[in-house]
Design a protein around this motif. Sequence first.
Motif, PDB file in Angstrom:
ATOM      1  N   GLN A  42       0.826  -1.207   0.000  1.00 11.97           N
ATOM      2  CA  GLN A  42       0.000   0.000   0.000  1.00 11.97           C
ATOM      3  C   GLN A  42       0.861   1.258   0.000  1.00 11.97           C
ATOM      4  OE1 GLN A  42      -2.394  -1.016   3.402  1.00 11.97           O
ATOM      5  NE2 GLN A  42      -3.991  -1.987   2.179  1.00 11.97           N
ATOM      6  N   VAL A  45       1.528   1.681  -3.541  1.00 13.00           N
ATOM      7  CA  VAL A  45       0.377   2.293  -4.226  1.00 13.00           C
ATOM      8  C   VAL A  45       0.430   3.811  -4.067  1.00 13.00           C
ATOM      9  CG1 VAL A  45      -2.149   2.534  -4.213  1.00 13.00           C
ATOM     10  CG2 VAL A  45      -1.124   0.267  -4.026  1.00 13.00           C
ATOM     11  N   LYS A 197     -10.799  -3.544  -6.633  1.00 12.22           N
ATOM     12  CA  LYS A 197      -9.538  -3.761  -5.934  1.00 12.22           C
ATOM     13  C   LYS A 197      -9.525  -3.133  -4.544  1.00 12.22           C
ATOM     14  CE  LYS A 197      -7.220  -1.721  -9.150  1.00 12.22           C
ATOM     15  NZ  LYS A 197      -6.050  -1.265  -9.930  1.00 12.22           N
ATOM     16  N   LEU A 198     -10.635  -2.511  -4.158  1.00 13.66           N
ATOM     17  CA  LEU A 198     -10.705  -1.824  -2.868  1.00 13.66           C
ATOM     18  C   LEU A 198     -11.541  -2.602  -1.859  1.00 13.66           C
ATOM     19  CD1 LEU A 198     -11.365   1.839  -4.097  1.00 13.66           C
ATOM     20  CD2 LEU A 198      -9.166   0.707  -3.731  1.00 13.66           C
ATOM     21  N   GLN A 274      -5.219   7.255  -6.044  1.00 13.44           N
ATOM     22  CA  GLN A 274      -4.254   6.306  -5.488  1.00 13.44           C
ATOM     23  C   GLN A 274      -3.854   6.695  -4.061  1.00 13.44           C
ATOM     24  OE1 GLN A 274      -4.676   3.741  -7.636  1.00 13.44           O
ATOM     25  NE2 GLN A 274      -2.490   3.349  -7.707  1.00 13.44           N
ATOM     26  N   HIS A 281      -6.582  -0.609  -0.385  1.00 13.74           N
ATOM     27  CA  HIS A 281      -6.332  -1.501  -1.528  1.00 13.74           C
ATOM     28  C   HIS A 281      -6.178  -2.931  -1.016  1.00 13.74           C
ATOM     29  CE1 HIS A 281      -5.910   1.753  -4.360  1.00 13.74           C
ATOM     30  NE2 HIS A 281      -5.546   0.912  -5.317  1.00 13.74           N
TER      31      HIS A 281
END
Length: 284
Positions: A42, A45, A197-198, A274, A281
Motif C-alpha cells: 500500500q 500504491v 480492488k478496494l 491512489q 487496496h
Amino acid sequence: MASSTPTRNGSSGAEGKASGAQKSAEGLARQANSKWLKRLGQVGVAAIGIVYLLLAWISLQVAWGGSSKSADNTGALQQVAEKPFGKALLIIMGIGLIGFAVWQLLLSIIGPPSDDSAFKRVSAAGKGLFGASLAVQSLRIGFGGGSQSSSSKTADWTASLMEAPAGRVLVVIVGLAVIAYAGYMAYKGVKKKFLEKLEGNPGQGITRLGQAGWISRGVAFGTLGILIVVAGVKSQPEEARGLDAALKTLADQPFGQWILTLVALGLACYAAFQLLTARIHKEG
C-alpha cells in the motif's frame, strides 16, 4: 496382492505431491495476505500516486510550454530528487514499490481476491514488473544515479526488436497490444471496475476521481501505442518513443494545449485516487 502394492505406493506419491502443492499455495496465499506485505504494498500504491501527481504537473507545464523535464516516470522521479529530502523520499518510495512488486507477483501466482482468472493473474504480473521497474528507477535516482527517459528506452527496444525476423510485425503487434491495454483502462474507468480492488466503497467523489484518472491514462497510453504502431509500419524505431513523446504529441495536435491540459488533470485525479485509497487496496 503383489500388484496392488505399487498402485498404493504410486497413489500415495501422487497424494503427497498434491498435498505439497496445496501447502505451497497456502503458504503463498498467507504471504500475499500478510499484514506487513500488504502495508508495504500500500505504501507502493501511494508512491505510484506521487509519481502520477508529478507527472500530471509536468504534463501541464508541457501543455503551456514551461517544462524541460521528461513527461514520464523518470522526469517525475527526478523532480522529487530536486526537493529538500527528496532523495530520502525516493528511497522510501523505492522500498514501498518493492513491496508492491512482490505483493503483485504473489497475487499473479495465487490469483487476486476479486477474480483469479488468467487475465487478472497476467495483469497482476504486469503490475508487479512495473512496480519493480519503478522501484529500481526510484532507488537509483535516490542514491544519486541517473536513469534513461521512457523515449530513449522505447526507441532502444524497438530498434532491437526490428532487427529480429519479422521485427516490424512484432513492433506493430506490441503497439496494438498497448492500444488494447489503453482501451481496457478507459473501459475500467467508464464501468468503475477499479473499485473491485478496494475494500469497501470510497464514496462518490473519490470514485469520480478514479473514473477521470483511468480514462486519462487510457488516452495517454493509447497515443503511445499509436506511436509504436507507426514506428513499426514506417520501420523507423525513433518514431516509437515513450510516454513523454506521447504526451508531447497530444500537445502538438489542434487544440493540443487544451487536450493535454485535460489529460494532465485526469492524471492528477488518478494520483489523488491512489493516494486517498492506498490504505484500502486489497490488490494493486
